[in-house]
Design a protein around this motif. Structure first.
Motif, short mmCIF file in Angstrom:
data_model
loop_
_atom_site.label_atom_id
_atom_site.label_comp_id
_atom_site.label_asym_id
_atom_site.label_seq_id
_atom_site.Cartn_x
_atom_site.Cartn_y
_atom_site.Cartn_z
N THR A 1 86.11 63.24 25.06
CA THR A 1 84.63 62.95 24.96
C THR A 1 84.27 60.93 24.29
O THR A 1 83.70 61.29 25.36
CB THR A 1 84.13 64.04 24.56
N GLY B 1 80.84 67.74 30.33
CA GLY B 1 79.18 67.57 30.60
C GLY B 1 78.35 66.35 29.04
O GLY B 1 77.53 66.27 29.29
N VAL B 2 78.85 66.85 28.43
CA VAL B 2 78.42 65.93 26.85
C VAL B 2 78.93 64.56 27.17
O VAL B 2 78.05 63.72 26.82
CB VAL B 2 79.64 66.78 25.63
N LEU C 1 75.78 63.88 29.39
CA LEU C 1 74.40 63.81 29.02
C LEU C 1 74.73 62.30 27.32
O LEU C 1 73.35 61.88 27.81
CB LEU C 1 74.75 64.72 27.68
N ILE C 2 75.87 61.99 26.84
CA ILE C 2 76.27 60.67 26.62
C ILE C 2 75.34 59.52 27.52
O ILE C 2 74.52 58.68 26.84
CB ILE C 2 76.78 60.78 26.37
N LYS D 1 73.63 59.18 30.15
CA LYS D 1 72.41 59.58 30.81
C LYS D 1 71.45 59.40 29.68
O LYS D 1 69.82 59.30 29.80
CB LYS D 1 72.30 60.24 32.06
N MET D 2 71.92 59.46 28.19
CA MET D 2 70.84 59.64 27.21
C MET D 2 69.80 58.90 27.00
O MET D 2 68.45 58.37 27.44
CB MET D 2 71.53 59.41 25.86
N ILE E 1 67.70 58.81 29.77
CA ILE E 1 66.35 59.70 29.25
C ILE E 1 65.24 59.28 28.38
O ILE E 1 64.25 59.35 28.43
CB ILE E 1 66.85 60.85 28.13
#
Length: 312
Positions: free
Chosen positions: A45, A187-188, A191-192, A194-195, A198
């Motif tokens: 990750t 998935g993580v 998320l990281i 695109k954080m 966001i």
């Protein structure tokens, strides 16, 4: 007729209960195997986000998707069949292979520490060029190659945890582990990655609270990535060292394992015992990795010395 129908329904109920129990057993075994591979999962990750650095926001998720699919192919089509064949016909090879992978993890962790200490730390992936399909293909291929090594380690660790299961159960458990871990890792990672986007979107909202949270996300992402990198290094040393510690014990050299076990008992076991074991494993990983780094560095210097005169 009615009695036969009732008996049939009873048989179906029994089969359903057995199937549910089997699913529970597979789920529990897959959970245990995934926990054992947690250190490598953390490293996987932590490593992957660097491969999308420099690309435009609209290409980040498609790139992660391509890497994730490549990772799943690695696990299901290459690593899984090979691991199952080894476990079925030459199971004694699993421990040496696992130790070889553990040594590689130790080397990777020690090398990253050496780069930081010596000041030779460098960016491993070049900046992307917008719209450069060849560069994107190169980055994806590089990420999948790196993932192959980490995926192989994850699958062998998982297999080692369930090697006493029947062949079919082993296969099903490893398929579950492969899919679950791939979904979790990428998935993580998505998320990281695109954080920060966001966060930027939140800074444009009218709410002052949302704007504050957005600014916090944007400012915090570099720190999170740096933290993940550090955790990944520690995880490599810990997991690699623990694999070697258990491996030498399984091969018949019990002294080191017994010593660490004695230290665990000395602090009363439990959580403190786990901390002692983890710390000892990390130290072992650092020592072994440091030796390998020294050897590899010496070989590289010797080769560059041999090539220099030839260039003249």
């Amino acid at each position: 007729m009615a009695g036969g129908l009732v008996a049939l329904l009873d048989d179906i109920a029994v089969l359903a209960k057995l199937a549910a129990a089997s699913i529970d057993d597979v789920g529990a075994a897959a959970g245990r195997a995934s926990v054992k591979a947690a250190g490598v999962v953390v490293d996987d990750t932590a490593v992957t986000p660097r491969y999308v650095q420099g690309f435009t926001a609209d290409r980040e998720l498609p790139i992660i998707k391509r890497i994730a699919l490549g990772s799943l192919r690695n696990k299901l089509l290459v690593i899984l069949p090979a691991a199952l064949l080894l476990s079925q016909f030459v199971p004694w090879l699993l421990t040496p292979i696992l130790m070889l992978g553990g040594t590689y993890l130790c080397y990777e962790g020690a090398e990253k520490i050496w780069e930081k200490v010596s000041g030779h730390e460098h960016e491993q992936t070049p900046a992307a060029v917008d719209g450069d399909a060849d560069h994107e293909k190169t980055m994806v291929s590089g990420a999948i190659r790196t993932d192959f090594i980490l995926s192989a380690e994850i699958m062998v660790i998982a297999l080692n945890e369930v090697d006493d299961e029947p062949f079919v159960s082993r296969a099903v458990i490893l398929v579950v582990v492969a899919i679950a871990i791939t979904l979790l890792v990428y998935g993580v990672v998505a998320l990281i990655v695109k954080m920060d986007d966001i966060g930027l979107a939140m800074t444009r909202r009218e709410s002052g609270g949302a704007q504050a949270v957005g600014r916090g996300l944007v400012a915090g992402m570099p720190k999170l990535l740096a933290f993940l990198s550090t955790v990944g290094i520690v995880a490599m040393l810990w997991v690699g060292g623990h694999i070697l510690l258990v491996g030498v014990d399984e091969l018949g050299w019990h002294g080191l394992y017994d010593l660490v076990h004695h230290w665990e008992e000395g602090v009363g076991g439990g959580a403190l015992g786990w901390v002692v074991n983890t710390a000892a494993s990390a130290v072992i990983g650092l020592l072994v990795g440091g030796i390998v780094v020294a050897v590899v560095t010496a070989v590289k210097k010797a080769r560059s010395g041999d090539e220099a005169p030839a260039a003249h």
